[in-house]
Structures are given as C-alpha cells and as structure tokens.
Design an enzyme around this catalytic site. Sequence first.
Site, mmCIF file in Angstrom:
data_model
loop_
_atom_site.group_PDB
_atom_site.id
_atom_site.type_symbol
_atom_site.label_atom_id
_atom_site.label_comp_id
_atom_site.label_asym_id
_atom_site.label_seq_id
_atom_site.Cartn_x
_atom_site.Cartn_y
_atom_site.Cartn_z
ATOM 1 N NE ARG A 23 -1.485 -1.397 3.746
ATOM 2 C CZ ARG A 23 -1.692 -1.271 5.055
ATOM 3 N NH1 ARG A 23 -2.883 -0.901 5.506
ATOM 4 N NH2 ARG A 23 -0.720 -1.510 5.918
ATOM 5 C CD GLN A 47 4.935 29.044 14.576
ATOM 6 O OE1 GLN A 47 4.609 29.901 15.383
ATOM 7 N NE2 GLN A 47 5.683 29.317 13.516
ATOM 8 N NE ARG A 59 12.290 27.110 2.137
ATOM 9 C CZ ARG A 59 11.341 27.961 1.723
ATOM 10 N NH1 ARG A 59 11.171 29.111 2.371
ATOM 11 N NH2 ARG A 59 10.585 27.672 0.684
ATOM 12 C CG HIS A 62 16.499 31.491 9.263
ATOM 13 N ND1 HIS A 62 15.568 30.804 8.510
ATOM 14 C CD2 HIS A 62 16.942 32.512 8.470
ATOM 15 C CE1 HIS A 62 15.444 31.387 7.322
ATOM 16 N NE2 HIS A 62 16.272 32.407 7.276
ATOM 17 C CE LYS A 72 14.069 27.163 13.644
ATOM 18 N NZ LYS A 72 14.738 27.894 12.547
ATOM 19 C CG HIS A 119 17.838 25.016 10.836
ATOM 20 N ND1 HIS A 119 16.680 25.177 10.143
ATOM 21 C CD2 HIS A 119 18.217 23.722 10.647
ATOM 22 C CE1 HIS A 119 16.352 24.043 9.568
ATOM 23 N NE2 HIS A 119 17.266 23.140 9.845
ATOM 24 C CE1 TYR A 132 10.937 25.744 10.805
ATOM 25 C CE2 TYR A 132 10.632 24.602 8.729
ATOM 26 C CZ TYR A 132 10.788 25.784 9.438
ATOM 27 O OH TYR A 132 10.797 26.986 8.769
ATOM 28 C CD GLU A 143 12.692 33.859 14.853
ATOM 29 O OE1 GLU A 143 13.557 33.288 14.159
ATOM 30 O OE2 GLU A 143 12.100 33.305 15.796
ATOM 31 C CG ASP A 169 17.634 33.718 4.239
ATOM 32 O OD1 ASP A 169 17.465 34.238 5.353
ATOM 33 O OD2 ASP A 169 17.037 32.690 3.876
#
Length: 199
Positions: A23, A47, A59, A62, A72, A119, A132, A143, A169
């Site tokens: 499956r 979150q 990305r 951060h 994370k 990260h 995440y 941030e 970035d």
Amino acid sequence: MQASSLKIDGAFEFTPRTFPDDRGVFVSPYQEAAFIEAVGHPLKVAQTNHSVSRAGTIRGIHYADVPPSQAKYVFCPRGSFIDVIVDIRVGSPTFGQWEAVLVDSKKSNAVYLAEGLGHAMIALEDDTTMNYLCSTVYNPSGEHGLTPLDPALDLPWPRELEFLLSPKDTEAPTLAEAYEAGVLPRYEDCLALYASLKA
C-alpha cells in the site's frame, strides 16, 4: 528509533524504522520516548512549520534570541535536503563549526537542534517539503539571520545547483559581522536554558 548525537552539542539525528508494504509506507518521524532518552527532556511543541522548495532553494542561516530562542525538530515528508546546523554560540568549544545531515523522505530521518544554534537547509530536488516542530512560536523581534553564503563558513552547498535565496537571507550579515555587532547567542546563556529544560 535510532538516535545519534552530532559533533555540535545540542544537535542530534533521529532515524525511525519504516514499515513498507504493497500500500505504501508507514513511519513515525517523531517519537517522544526516544527523544527524551537522547536529549534529556521532552520537546515542547508550540508551532509547526511547513515549507515546499524548488531545487537549489537555500533557507537560513536562522536563529533566535536566547532566551527563549527556538529549538527545532526537522524532517522531510517529500524530496530531500541537506540540513546544516551552525554553532553560533559565543564561547562554545565548537563555535563557528557546522554539521550537515542529508534528510530525505526515503530514510525518514530527522534532525534536532537546540536553542541558540543556527539552522539552514538546501533543497536537492523540486517540491522538497520540510516540516519542523518548534519549541516556541515565531517572534519577529527576536529572529535573526546570517548569510548562508558566508565564505568563512564555507557551507556544503552543491555547486551544481542554482541557488535561490530570499532577499533577507542574501543581505544578512556574516558570522564575523554578527559577532562584532554583539547579536549572537552566548554559550553560557544556552547552557543555563538547557539545564532549566531538564529540571
């Protein structure tokens, strides 16, 4: 669930068993008991984030102010990416070093990075999905970012890919510039936070 600590304190890779049949496949990317045994405390999930990226999308890097910062737990339901953890904690014995882990949907592995670590990731194929679990909600005022193209860090981005970065970035400072500006997390503050989570 197999757990292994990475060379940077506070970073781990988790690899669950997968159960394929005619499956499809079943897997549990996050398992609390294995997480607590490896990390020493539960993961508070405040979150969840979900991103879909074209091949070559970078990305990060951060990070967030400590405290409270943001831990994370990152996994890949579709596609593959290189996940990079950068030790940006001033005073850490591995300050300025990084660790890279290939995270993909076939292996169903995950990476955990504790509060105070930087990260970043690069998608290796189109429609790569990154999920995440985050220990705190997004806090714009707390941030920060570093450029993932910092030549001093020399992160392991595959040169055959065409890099796609957000303006934020691209324009972020280098690690040395952030250090000079005094905006990086302090290792002693991170250690105090980690100890409070295990209390």
